[in-house]
Design an enzyme around this catalytic site. Structure first.
Site, PDB file in Angstrom:
ATOM      1  N   LYS A  68      -6.333   6.265   0.480  1.00  0.00           N
ATOM      2  CA  LYS A  68      -5.538   5.798  -0.662  1.00  0.00           C
ATOM      3  C   LYS A  68      -5.948   6.412  -2.011  1.00  0.00           C
ATOM      4  O   LYS A  68      -5.116   6.507  -2.923  1.00  0.00           O
ATOM      5  CB  LYS A  68      -5.611   4.274  -0.758  1.00  0.00           C
ATOM      6  CG  LYS A  68      -4.770   3.556   0.285  1.00  0.00           C
ATOM      7  CD  LYS A  68      -5.002   2.064   0.170  1.00  0.00           C
ATOM      8  CE  LYS A  68      -3.753   1.298   0.562  1.00  0.00           C
ATOM      9  NZ  LYS A  68      -3.795  -0.104   0.140  1.00  0.00           N
ATOM     10  N   ASP A 104       1.614  -2.242  -3.754  1.00  0.00           N
ATOM     11  CA  ASP A 104       0.943  -3.521  -3.464  1.00  0.00           C
ATOM     12  C   ASP A 104       1.173  -4.557  -4.563  1.00  0.00           C
ATOM     13  O   ASP A 104       1.337  -5.747  -4.272  1.00  0.00           O
ATOM     14  CB  ASP A 104      -0.562  -3.313  -3.265  1.00  0.00           C
ATOM     15  CG  ASP A 104      -0.872  -2.684  -1.910  1.00  0.00           C
ATOM     16  OD1 ASP A 104      -0.065  -2.842  -0.987  1.00  0.00           O
ATOM     17  OD2 ASP A 104      -1.928  -2.026  -1.800  1.00  0.00           O
TER      18      ASP A 104
END
Ligand code: ATR
Length: 277
Positions: A68, A104
């Protein structure tokens, strides 16, 4: 000939990712041509994967642990959101530009909107944990204008680092959890209470009666944190909706239709998790 629309989730390990279940459900539900597959990509193969994605004109991918952060150096454009959170989880092409963002914070906010819409008007919020997920949650809380955000973490130095990065307060975890009366919103982003890991020493007796307790963990669905909050009469929000909603922007970018998070999808994932539906 028209290329098939292909998207992936990449990570290492990747076997347990539930993203294929989610995206394949939507592909079928929306009768959309396309595919979504898991791909194990080791850290030293990440840039090769990006080259392949460009060459084969794949639509994009979700990115999970451990890529990520590293992926942000391999794309043409990183959204301000991903930059601030410090991680990207969704890649897509805009013409030939490979773009990356983090969905997110969006997923967290959309789940709260579904199950506790008044979360947006909270003035005080306690966030437990200082990992990658906590950064997305702080970002979401800042976006909706929650004025007072306090971060606590087992390792205090990490909470202090986050408090600097996001200009929020850090506090001592044990002390803050002993008296949560100042907070309208209490959010767990840690794995405490899972499996053999001891639960957080949080005293829900001290909570405001209208407080909301939210967890971002979804396996198990009913964490120790949520069970305890519920036993004390708090309104609770589990973490599954965040997983489902964070997938929406990627699907829309790759396949051109905005999918819905609905009960059949939730039930599908609950049954995969071995939870009652
Ligand atoms: P994620 O990206 O999901 O946030 P992470 O970066 O590994 O995962 O962060 C895990 C978080 O859970 C951390 O805040 C961690 O605390 P430390 O920074 O002190 O390690 C927290 N955590 C894990 N186990 C815990 C426990 N038993 N008690 C309290 N906090 C715990």
């Amino acid at each position: 000939m028209h290329e098939e629309a292909r998207a992936f989730v990449i990570g290492y390990p990747i076997a347990h990712s539930r993203s294929p279940l989610i995206h394949r459900f939507w592909l079928e539900q929306l009768r959309t041509m396309g595919s979504y597959d898991r791909l194990e990509v080791l850290p030293d193969a990440l840039s090769e994967f990006v080259k392949q994605m460009r060459a084969k004109k794949w639509r994009g991918c979700n990115v999970t642990i451990p890529h990520k952060q590293a992926i942000m150096d391999l794309v043409d454009d990183v959204s301000p959101e991903a930059r601030h959170i410090g991680a990207a989880n969704t890649l897509w092409f805009d013409d030939d530009q490979l773009k990356a963002t983090n969905t997110d914070a969006y997923g967290f906010a959309a789940n709260m909107d579904d199950y506790a819409p008044r979360w947006k008007s909270a003035k005080t919020c306690l966030i437990i944990g200082a990992g990658g997920a906590a950064r997305a949650v702080i970002y979401a809380c800042r976006q909706v204008g929650i004025g007072s955000i306090t971060i606590v973490n087992r390792t205090t130095t990490k909470a202090e680092k986050l408090s600097e990065d996001f200009d929020v307060q850090a506090a001592d975890m044990t002390e803050a959890l002993r008296d949560i009366s100042p907070f309208e919103l209490i959010i767990n982003t840690t794995s405490a209470g899972m499996g053999d890991i001891s639960p957080l020493p949080i005293d829900f007796k001290s909570a405001q009666s209208a407080a909301i307790a939210a967890d971002i963990v979804y396996a198990p669905l009913n964490t120790q944190f949520l069970l305890s909050a519920r036993a004390h009469g708090l309104h609770t929000v589990d973490g599954l909706g965040m997983l489902l909603h964070q997938a929406v922007p990627g699907f829309e970018k790759w396949f051109g239709r905005r999918p819905k998070v609905n009960l059949p999808l939730r039930r599908l994932i609950l049954s995969d998790l071995g939870e009652p539906t």
